[in-house]
Design a protein around this motif. Structure first.
Motif, mmCIF file in Angstrom:
data_model
loop_
_atom_site.group_PDB
_atom_site.id
_atom_site.type_symbol
_atom_site.label_atom_id
_atom_site.label_comp_id
_atom_site.label_asym_id
_atom_site.label_seq_id
_atom_site.Cartn_x
_atom_site.Cartn_y
_atom_site.Cartn_z
ATOM 1 N N PHE A 76 19.527 30.414 5.706
ATOM 2 C CA PHE A 76 20.218 30.984 4.552
ATOM 3 C C PHE A 76 19.268 31.075 3.373
ATOM 4 C CE2 PHE A 76 23.583 28.807 6.986
ATOM 5 C CZ PHE A 76 24.348 29.912 7.313
ATOM 6 N N PRO A 77 18.364 32.033 3.367
ATOM 7 C CA PRO A 77 17.410 32.125 2.256
ATOM 8 C C PRO A 77 18.101 32.620 0.987
ATOM 9 C CG PRO A 77 17.163 34.000 3.694
ATOM 10 C CD PRO A 77 18.160 33.083 4.358
ATOM 11 N N ILE A 78 17.733 32.051 -0.163
ATOM 12 C CA ILE A 78 18.229 32.548 -1.439
ATOM 13 C C ILE A 78 17.070 32.987 -2.336
ATOM 14 C CG2 ILE A 78 20.383 31.252 -1.406
ATOM 15 C CD1 ILE A 78 19.018 29.298 -3.388
ATOM 16 N N GLU A 79 15.843 32.733 -1.880
ATOM 17 C CA GLU A 79 14.663 33.139 -2.635
ATOM 18 C C GLU A 79 13.497 33.298 -1.674
ATOM 19 O OE1 GLU A 79 11.852 31.000 -5.875
ATOM 20 O OE2 GLU A 79 13.986 31.016 -6.322
ATOM 21 N N ALA A 80 12.663 34.304 -1.920
ATOM 22 C CA ALA A 80 11.488 34.514 -1.074
ATOM 23 C C ALA A 80 10.380 35.163 -1.889
ATOM 24 C CB ALA A 80 11.842 35.389 0.117
ATOM 25 N N ARG A 81 9.159 34.748 -1.613
ATOM 26 C CA ARG A 81 7.966 35.343 -2.226
ATOM 27 C C ARG A 81 7.023 35.749 -1.089
ATOM 28 N NH1 ARG A 81 9.035 30.787 -5.227
ATOM 29 N NH2 ARG A 81 9.757 31.237 -7.324
ATOM 30 N N LEU A 82 6.673 37.028 -1.063
ATOM 31 C CA LEU A 82 5.840 37.565 0.011
ATOM 32 C C LEU A 82 4.624 38.266 -0.574
ATOM 33 C CD1 LEU A 82 8.734 39.296 1.963
ATOM 34 C CD2 LEU A 82 7.767 37.059 2.448
ATOM 35 N N THR A 83 3.546 38.298 0.193
ATOM 36 C CA THR A 83 2.360 39.062 -0.198
ATOM 37 C C THR A 83 1.851 39.839 1.012
ATOM 38 O OG1 THR A 83 0.854 37.235 0.309
ATOM 39 C CG2 THR A 83 1.608 37.439 -1.981
ATOM 40 N N ARG A 84 1.165 40.935 0.717
ATOM 41 C CA ARG A 84 0.490 41.710 1.756
ATOM 42 C C ARG A 84 -0.872 42.081 1.195
ATOM 43 N NH1 ARG A 84 2.632 47.437 3.414
ATOM 44 N NH2 ARG A 84 1.651 47.846 1.426
ATOM 45 N N ILE A 85 -1.911 41.537 1.804
ATOM 46 C CA ILE A 85 -3.271 41.770 1.326
ATOM 47 C C ILE A 85 -4.067 42.425 2.442
ATOM 48 C CG2 ILE A 85 -5.388 40.686 0.502
ATOM 49 C CD1 ILE A 85 -3.576 38.460 -0.667
ATOM 50 N N ASP A 86 -4.584 43.608 2.137
ATOM 51 C CA ASP A 86 -5.437 44.344 3.064
ATOM 52 C C ASP A 86 -6.626 44.854 2.245
ATOM 53 O OD1 ASP A 86 -6.662 45.889 4.943
ATOM 54 O OD2 ASP A 86 -4.920 47.143 5.373
ATOM 55 N N ALA A 87 -7.689 44.052 2.200
ATOM 56 C CA ALA A 87 -8.851 44.383 1.369
ATOM 57 C C ALA A 87 -9.521 45.683 1.812
ATOM 58 C CB ALA A 87 -9.857 43.236 1.395
#
Length: 87
Positions: free
Chosen positions: A7-18
């Motif tokens: 039951f997520p209520i918060e999420a922080r995601l990143t996508r790094i493709d140099a």
């Protein structure tokens, strides 16, 4: 494949493709509103900027959390990775 919290209520995601000069973030959180409903707050953009903000209104926190879970699965399929999350 990464495990999504139940039951997520918060999420922080990143996508790094140099190689493609892609430095992206995506943040989501469920907030209560003043009228007994819930808001799904989404912020995304290039790392180091304020990014864009979108607020989606839902009847209750459960519906907002379900929407967050759906969006989370979509973002993970598109190459985003966890930067941190609170459940």
């Amino acid at each position: 494949m990464e495990q999504i919290p139940l039951f997520p209520i918060e999420a922080r995601l990143t996508r790094i493709d140099a190689a493609r000069n892609a430095w992206r973030f995506y943040e989501m959180s469920v907030q209560r509103d003043l009228f007994c409903g819930a808001i799904l707050m989404r912020r995304w953009g290039r790392i180091g900027t304020a990014g864009s903000l979108r607020l989606d209104l839902y009847a209750n926190e459960g519906a907002a959390a379900n929407a967050l879970g759906t969006l989370l699965r979509i973002r993970l399929r598109r190459g985003y990775r966890w930067a941190g999350a609170v459940t």
